[in-house]
Scaffold this motif. Sequence first.
Motif, mmCIF file in Angstrom:
data_model
loop_
_atom_site.group_PDB
_atom_site.id
_atom_site.type_symbol
_atom_site.label_atom_id
_atom_site.label_comp_id
_atom_site.label_asym_id
_atom_site.label_seq_id
_atom_site.Cartn_x
_atom_site.Cartn_y
_atom_site.Cartn_z
ATOM 1 N N PHE A 109 0.668 -1.306 0.034
ATOM 2 C CA PHE A 109 0.051 -0.116 -0.006
ATOM 3 C C PHE A 109 0.800 1.174 -0.016
ATOM 4 O O PHE A 109 0.333 2.386 0.204
ATOM 5 C CB PHE A 109 -1.045 0.060 1.303
ATOM 6 N N LYS A 110 2.199 1.149 -0.328
ATOM 7 C CA LYS A 110 2.979 2.406 -0.385
ATOM 8 C C LYS A 110 3.828 2.276 -1.563
ATOM 9 O O LYS A 110 4.105 1.414 -2.237
ATOM 10 C CB LYS A 110 4.103 2.202 1.054
ATOM 11 N N ASP A 111 4.383 3.582 -1.791
ATOM 12 C CA ASP A 111 5.370 3.769 -2.875
ATOM 13 C C ASP A 111 6.677 3.645 -2.312
ATOM 14 O O ASP A 111 7.238 4.684 -1.835
ATOM 15 C CB ASP A 111 5.307 5.199 -3.678
ATOM 16 N N GLY A 161 -2.298 3.849 -0.805
ATOM 17 C CA GLY A 161 -3.330 3.120 -0.736
ATOM 18 C C GLY A 161 -3.655 1.964 -1.784
ATOM 19 O O GLY A 161 -2.669 1.126 -1.659
ATOM 20 N N LEU A 162 -4.467 1.825 -2.495
ATOM 21 C CA LEU A 162 -4.748 0.805 -3.420
ATOM 22 C C LEU A 162 -4.073 0.766 -5.083
ATOM 23 O O LEU A 162 -4.617 0.314 -5.678
ATOM 24 C CB LEU A 162 -6.110 0.492 -3.589
ATOM 25 N N ARG A 163 -3.421 2.131 -5.004
ATOM 26 C CA ARG A 163 -2.684 2.132 -6.417
ATOM 27 C C ARG A 163 -1.989 1.181 -7.053
ATOM 28 O O ARG A 163 -2.140 0.970 -8.111
ATOM 29 C CB ARG A 163 -1.834 3.596 -6.250
ATOM 30 N N ASN A 164 -1.293 0.418 -6.141
ATOM 31 C CA ASN A 164 -0.406 -0.831 -6.579
ATOM 32 C C ASN A 164 -1.452 -1.615 -7.355
ATOM 33 O O ASN A 164 -1.101 -2.220 -8.178
ATOM 34 C CB ASN A 164 0.361 -1.209 -5.652
ATOM 35 N N PHE A 165 -2.507 -2.161 -6.422
ATOM 36 C CA PHE A 165 -3.396 -2.907 -6.953
ATOM 37 C C PHE A 165 -4.035 -2.503 -8.259
ATOM 38 O O PHE A 165 -4.491 -3.190 -9.011
ATOM 39 C CB PHE A 165 -4.374 -3.315 -5.809
ATOM 40 N N GLU A 166 -4.490 -1.297 -8.141
ATOM 41 C CA GLU A 166 -5.264 -0.639 -9.446
ATOM 42 C C GLU A 166 -4.476 -0.921 -10.589
ATOM 43 O O GLU A 166 -4.644 -1.037 -11.716
ATOM 44 C CB GLU A 166 -5.330 0.750 -9.367
ATOM 45 N N TYR A 167 -2.952 -0.460 -10.468
ATOM 46 C CA TYR A 167 -2.073 -0.346 -11.680
ATOM 47 C C TYR A 167 -1.939 -2.073 -12.187
ATOM 48 O O TYR A 167 -1.981 -2.458 -13.344
ATOM 49 C CB TYR A 167 -0.789 -0.140 -11.334
ATOM 50 N N LEU A 168 -1.997 -2.930 -11.186
ATOM 51 C CA LEU A 168 -1.739 -4.339 -11.255
ATOM 52 C C LEU A 168 -2.941 -4.968 -12.246
ATOM 53 O O LEU A 168 -2.848 -5.520 -13.154
ATOM 54 C CB LEU A 168 -1.673 -5.247 -10.248
ATOM 55 N N MET A 208 4.337 -2.929 -6.279
ATOM 56 C CA MET A 208 3.404 -3.670 -7.106
ATOM 57 C C MET A 208 3.708 -5.086 -7.078
ATOM 58 O O MET A 208 2.828 -6.101 -6.904
ATOM 59 C CB MET A 208 3.561 -3.606 -8.418
ATOM 60 N N SER A 209 4.906 -5.730 -6.740
ATOM 61 C CA SER A 209 5.126 -7.029 -6.578
ATOM 62 C C SER A 209 4.633 -7.650 -5.134
ATOM 63 O O SER A 209 4.460 -8.746 -4.922
ATOM 64 C CB SER A 209 6.693 -7.344 -6.503
ATOM 65 N N SER A 210 4.738 -6.569 -3.930
ATOM 66 C CA SER A 210 4.064 -6.907 -2.890
ATOM 67 C C SER A 210 2.336 -7.006 -3.075
ATOM 68 O O SER A 210 1.933 -7.791 -2.552
ATOM 69 C CB SER A 210 4.452 -6.020 -1.806
ATOM 70 N N ALA A 211 2.073 -6.082 -3.790
ATOM 71 C CA ALA A 211 0.528 -6.099 -4.153
ATOM 72 C C ALA A 211 0.241 -7.510 -4.799
ATOM 73 O O ALA A 211 -0.761 -8.200 -4.544
ATOM 74 C CB ALA A 211 0.280 -4.988 -4.978
ATOM 75 N N ALA A 212 1.123 -7.985 -5.660
ATOM 76 C CA ALA A 212 0.766 -9.119 -6.482
ATOM 77 C C ALA A 212 0.817 -10.307 -5.445
ATOM 78 O O ALA A 212 -0.103 -11.244 -5.645
ATOM 79 C CB ALA A 212 1.675 -9.372 -7.621
ATOM 80 N N GLY A 213 1.854 -10.209 -4.473
ATOM 81 C CA GLY A 213 1.860 -11.268 -3.400
ATOM 82 C C GLY A 213 0.810 -11.218 -2.370
ATOM 83 O O GLY A 213 0.309 -12.531 -2.214
ATOM 84 N N LEU A 214 0.281 -10.317 -2.275
ATOM 85 C CA LEU A 214 -0.739 -10.097 -1.369
ATOM 86 C C LEU A 214 -2.052 -10.675 -1.844
ATOM 87 O O LEU A 214 -2.808 -11.419 -1.108
ATOM 88 C CB LEU A 214 -1.005 -8.627 -0.584
ATOM 89 N N TYR A 215 -2.337 -10.458 -3.210
ATOM 90 C CA TYR A 215 -3.478 -10.723 -4.108
ATOM 91 C C TYR A 215 -3.412 -12.348 -3.853
ATOM 92 O O TYR A 215 -4.265 -13.000 -3.786
ATOM 93 C CB TYR A 215 -3.316 -10.351 -5.310
#
Length: 310
Positions: free
Chosen positions: A45-47, A61-68, A277-284
């Motif tokens: 959830f961070k840059d 916020g959810l920007r990494n998930f949104e980009y993914l 973004m890689s953390s967002a993918a891993g969390l997903y």
Amino acid sequence: MEQTYRPRRKSSVRKYYVLLLMMIPGLVYLLINNYLPMFGLIIAFKDYNFAKGLLGSDWVGLRNFEYLFKTQDAYIITRNTILYNFCFIILNTAFALGIAIALNEIRSRFMSRFYQSVLLLPHLISMVIVSYLAYSLLSMETGFINKTVLSSLGIEGISWYSESQYWPFILTIISLWKGAGFLCVIYLAAIIGIDPEYYEAAKLDGASKWQQIRYITLPLLYPIIIMMTLLAIGKIFYSDFGLFYQVPLGSGALNDTTQVIDTYVYRALMNLGDIGMSSAAGLYQSVVGFILVLLSNYAVRKFNKDSALF
């Protein structure tokens, strides 16, 4: 009730204190290795900025998930992960059952053990070694298929590591070769445990071998088949990293058919350097995998409860 319960609890602690002490190192390892790193989930959830650190990096916020999920990558990695694993589950189960039933018909104890060892051996081989074995078959310059099989048929050699359309079949064959033997041993152990009197009664009634398999062996194997399938479904979002990355040698030309969530997270971190973004993918991956584990556990408990009624 409390007065009678507490002394029992204390006596149990005194009785098993050695086992409880032996359990402490495992609990400490579990805490350090599995639970403390969960604090790092906030990276999704961070840059993330190395200079600012974990807590100082800007919150997005959810920007990494949104980009993914706005890119085509999310669809490709989810599609490949689900379809490959469903295919592996179905084929591995079918082949393992067939091989286990065939091995059960071998009367020589030595040959039966020999075939079991041969079938189990691929499961014990490292995926790194498997990748080199695959390369020895598929190499454009020196591969056995190109230089021996295709050349003898007068067919031009194929650049396997740049042609993505072949890899769904290659990965499925490798997964089948490596995983069916392990399942086969489990199903064979279950078949051996079936009471021989069922088969003797079936023979007296004139049942053929196929009828014995259909009406005795398979129905009695249903519980273990369902159990193993549900356990595999619970891990469906955790693909075999070695199979999807090391066997194709990390070739970018094959990403459309070999890219899964595990390899995407690795590439996003190592190649792009995009930790967020890689953390967002891993969390997903973790959240969906956790939901599947819960659903699988619920299905297993319900199946066991329903089975107990009969």
